[in-house]
Every structure is written in C-alpha cells, then in structure tokens.
Scaffold this motif. Structure first.
Motif, PDB file in Angstrom:
ATOM      1  N   GLN A 101       0.825  -1.206   0.000  1.00 11.99           N
ATOM      2  CA  GLN A 101       0.000   0.000   0.000  1.00 11.99           C
ATOM      3  C   GLN A 101       0.864   1.264   0.000  1.00 11.99           C
ATOM      4  O   GLN A 101       2.005   1.263   0.449  1.00 11.99           O
ATOM      5  CB  GLN A 101      -0.925   0.026   1.220  1.00 11.99           C
ATOM      6  N   TYR A 102       0.271   2.315  -0.555  1.00 10.84           N
ATOM      7  CA  TYR A 102       0.899   3.632  -0.588  1.00 10.84           C
ATOM      8  C   TYR A 102       0.035   4.582   0.229  1.00 10.84           C
ATOM      9  O   TYR A 102      -1.193   4.606   0.068  1.00 10.84           O
ATOM     10  CB  TYR A 102       1.015   4.134  -2.021  1.00 10.84           C
ATOM     11  N   LEU A 103       0.682   5.355   1.090  1.00 11.97           N
ATOM     12  CA  LEU A 103      -0.025   6.267   1.976  1.00 11.97           C
ATOM     13  C   LEU A 103       0.090   7.702   1.487  1.00 11.97           C
ATOM     14  O   LEU A 103       1.155   8.132   1.029  1.00 11.97           O
ATOM     15  CB  LEU A 103       0.547   6.174   3.397  1.00 11.97           C
ATOM     16  N   ILE A 123      -5.040   5.764   2.229  1.00 15.53           N
ATOM     17  CA  ILE A 123      -4.451   4.772   1.335  1.00 15.53           C
ATOM     18  C   ILE A 123      -4.747   5.193  -0.098  1.00 15.53           C
ATOM     19  O   ILE A 123      -5.896   5.149  -0.541  1.00 15.53           O
ATOM     20  CB  ILE A 123      -5.004   3.362   1.629  1.00 15.53           C
ATOM     21  N   ARG A 149      -3.632   0.346  -3.139  1.00 15.02           N
ATOM     22  CA  ARG A 149      -3.388  -0.901  -2.397  1.00 15.02           C
ATOM     23  C   ARG A 149      -3.583  -2.092  -3.315  1.00 15.02           C
ATOM     24  O   ARG A 149      -4.567  -2.159  -4.051  1.00 15.02           O
ATOM     25  CB  ARG A 149      -4.324  -1.016  -1.197  1.00 15.02           C
ATOM     26  N   LEU A 179      -0.399  -0.144   9.441  1.00 12.78           N
ATOM     27  CA  LEU A 179       0.848  -0.668   8.881  1.00 12.78           C
ATOM     28  C   LEU A 179       1.063  -2.161   9.089  1.00 12.78           C
ATOM     29  O   LEU A 179       1.892  -2.767   8.404  1.00 12.78           O
ATOM     30  CB  LEU A 179       2.047   0.075   9.500  1.00 12.78           C
ATOM     31  N   SER A 183       4.292  -0.876   3.376  1.00  7.83           N
ATOM     32  CA  SER A 183       3.742   0.475   3.228  1.00  7.83           C
ATOM     33  C   SER A 183       4.801   1.425   2.694  1.00  7.83           C
ATOM     34  O   SER A 183       5.959   1.380   3.116  1.00  7.83           O
ATOM     35  CB  SER A 183       3.229   1.000   4.575  1.00  7.83           C
ATOM     36  N   TYR A 214       7.759  -2.374   6.865  1.00 12.97           N
ATOM     37  CA  TYR A 214       7.076  -3.664   6.999  1.00 12.97           C
ATOM     38  C   TYR A 214       7.479  -4.311   8.324  1.00 12.97           C
ATOM     39  O   TYR A 214       8.546  -4.014   8.866  1.00 12.97           O
ATOM     40  CB  TYR A 214       7.376  -4.596   5.822  1.00 12.97           C
TER      41      TYR A 214
END
Length: 396
Positions: free
Chosen positions: A78-80, A86, A89, A191, A196, A208
């Motif tokens: 996922q990218y925040l 998010i 994902r 997380l 992430s 991670y």
C-alpha cells in the motif's frame, strides 16, 4: 563425493550468503570451513529481510527448522497519502525475517566447529590443484575451492577485478526498527498487514513488520523501515559518515554512532514530509542508523578455483529487496554446477559464472532505474508494477 576424494572448501565471509554456500557445499561432500572477519558473532542491527524463494530455499528443502518460525507476513502492498489515506493498495503476500533471526538459524544448521571468527582474509593464490587464502593473523587455509562471500567491501573482488569500484548513488538509507506494540493502535492497524510506502518529492520510505529477537508474536514484532534521502557526494556526505568516535563509515554507520545533529534533523524532516504513520515510526526509533547506498559489480565471478558470490560479486541497491536472494541464488547455482561437473571444480566455475554475472547485471540495472525514479526524477508512481520487489523481475 566419496570419502576418499573429499575436497576442501574455504568460504570467506560468514554472513547469510556465506553460510548458505557452506551448507550446500557440505551437503555435496566438501569439508567446509567458514572464515568471518569480525571477532564476535555477527549482528544484523535488527534489519529486515524480504524472504524471496531463493533466500528461504535452504529451510524449505534441507533444514529441520520450519521457515514459518523465522518469519512474519503481510497481505497487502500500500501507498499512503499525506494524511495517512491509502492512495493505492494491492493484495500481494510477502514474508519477512530479521537479519539476526535468519543468520542464527543458518549458523545453528552449520554449527560453530568450522566457523572461525576474527579471520580477515588479505590474499589468495592458487595452482592447478588448490588455492591458498592468507589472513592478517598469519593463518593460511588451503582448499580445492575458495568462495568469497565477504560482502560489498570484498577482498576477493579486489583481487579478481581490481578495476571494480563502489559508486555512490547520491543518497543514503536511514534504517531502524521500533517494537510494534509500542506504536499507537491506529498506526499498528494501518501498517501491520502491509508493505507500506510514503512517497514524497525526491524521496520515499518503505516499512514492513519483521520478527523481533525473541520471536514472531505481537509483542515481539518490530516495524522495520528504510528511508532514502539524497545527500550530495563530497563534503556533505564525508561529514555525515563520520561517527561519534571520529571514524569514517564507507558502507554504514551503526546504531548509536550517527551524530546527534543528523538524527535530530532526520526526525524533524520526517514529521514534516512523511505520511504521519511513517513519521511516527521514524521519530520513535531510539537509534536509527545509516546505510550509504552504493553500486559495485565485478566483471569476473570465477578464476580457476576461486569464486565470488552475492554482494562480493555485485552489490545492488535495496529497492528490489533482492540482495540476500541473489546471494542464495548464486550459492544454489554453484552447488548445481558442482554436482554436474564430476569433480572438476574449475570446469564447474566456468559453467556457473556467465548466468550469475547476467543475473547480477540485470538486477543492478533495474534497481538503479528504480532509485533514479524515486530520488531524482519523481516518477515513482504508486501501484506501478515495475516497482515491485523481486530478484528475477518485478514481483518475481
């Protein structure tokens, strides 16, 4: 190999690649000794390893230890966004271990009787029948096969390819871990089941969860990260890599040794730039440390009875999470070539070398491009499949 013709092997470097090699060579019938230059058992400083198939293959196929006891796993990538939203994902499962956990498991399988600490190799010579490694202690080791698995600063690479030099990438990786249970509940929830990313201009961080020193349970796990930040070569980098003792680190600065002013600046910048959850992890790290991100590649991996393996042959930036996987792949391919060689070690190395050189070259080209996209071109796009982990290609 029959007992009457047991060949000797000397493995220089007792880290993960060296131990994997030693175990495989011993399974082939070699008498194997491992020589590690550090005087005490190795310490991975809590760093994380993404477990790709080659990395974990020893435990999957040959060991009595269960790989699941050494690892954690997540279900998503996922990218925040700037507010912890998010923005992308994918469902993609990965497993992880900590460097120390994996090293200790390999050493437990190999044992310590033929694992020699405090032996720094400084030279090697060979004739038609054997090779001899010389150590600064005055010790010598003669063997029919010598494998240098001594990392990015490899003595073996300098001997086989003196023209190869480390090239600084233009950025460093800030690394660290935080006990997951010490993080706020909302950060753990966001997380805890993902790789992430927080991507900002000219930088990104990857996080991670990995096993802790005491296990893989909720109270043991650590949140591991690497945050890539640009530092110009020259005076700025030279000053940054002087540790608190006044020593210069060419590859890394250990936890507790980074000058306080740089740690303070790093924490303040994390709070300003990164997604809040990522910033929470970074600022909570008691002793962050620095990896100087560099590239190096030898034009040779074999010469007679001498081989280079893993980072000793070519060291790739961490973006594909494939460094330990490449070392393990080199080791398994070497074992296969030796199995097929009918005892002709030099022929086995000649057969083994081309494909492993190509593997290292492809990986190095890919991670260079990944790093350039993130750190300099700002084209690291959330969800781009070409940015996935993998030794053989994105996601592979």
């Amino acid at each position: 190999m029959s007992p009457e013709t047991r060949a000797r092997a000397a493995v220089i470097g007792g880290s993960i690649g060296g131990l994997t090699t030693a175990l495989l060579l011993r399974d082939l019938g070699f008498e194997v000794d491992v020589f590690e230059r550090t005087p005490t058992p190795l310490d991975g400083r809590g760093g994380g390893i993404v477990l790709q198939p080659d990395t974990v293959r020893w435990f999957a196929e040959r060991s009595d230890q269960n790989p699941s006891t050494l690892s954690t796993s997540t279900e998503y990538v996922q990218y925040l966004g700037s507010g912890n939203e998010i923005v992308h994902r994918d469902r993609r499962r990965w497993t992880y271990t900590s460097w120390g956990t994996f090293y200790r498991a390999l050493l437990a399988d190999f044992g310590t009787d033929h694992y020699h600490l405090g032996e720094f190799a400084c030279g090697v010579s060979q004739d038609a029948d054997s090779a001899t490694v010389r150590f600064v202690s005055g010790r010598q080791a003669q063997a029919e096969l010598v494998v240098f698995a001594d990392g990015i600063t490899s003595i073996g690479r300098r001997l086989l390819d003196p023209s190869s030099e480390m090239e600084y990438s233009g950025y460093v990786g800030w690394r660290g871990t935080v006990p997951e249970h010490q993080l706020p509940a909302e950060v753990r929830s966001l997380l805890g089941n993902a790789i992430s990313y927080s991507v900002v201009p000219h930088s990104h961080i990857t996080l991670y969860p990995i096993p802790g020193e005491t296990g893989t349970g909720p109270r043991d796990r650590l949140m591991n990260y690497v945050w890539y930040r640009n530092v110009p070569a020259g005076c700025e980098l030279a000053e940054m890599v002087i540790d608190k003792r006044g020593f210069t680190g060419t590859v890394s600065l250990h936890p507790g040794q980074v000058q306080d002013r740089y740690v303070d600046e790093m924490r303040a910048t994390a709070a300003q730039l990164l997604a809040p959850a990522a910033a929470e992890v970074v600022t909570a790290t008691e002793q962050p440390y620095i990896q100087v991100v560099s590239d190096v590649r030898s034009a040779k991996m074999a010469d007679g009875r001498i081989a280079l393996l893993g980072d000793a042959a070519s060291a790739a930036r961490p973006h594909a999470a494939a460094g330990t996987a490449k070392a393990a792949a080199d080791a398994w391919a070497l074992a296969g070539a030796l199995t097929d060689s009918d005892g002709d070690i030099t022929a086995a190395l000649r057969k083994w070398e081309p494909a492993q050189l190509e593997l290292g070259s492809r990986l190095l080209e890919r991670v260079k491009e990944m790093g350039e996209r993130s750190q300099f071109h700002n084209t690291w796009t959330p969800g781009d499949p070409s940015l996935r982990f993998g030794l053989y290609g994105p996601g592979r």
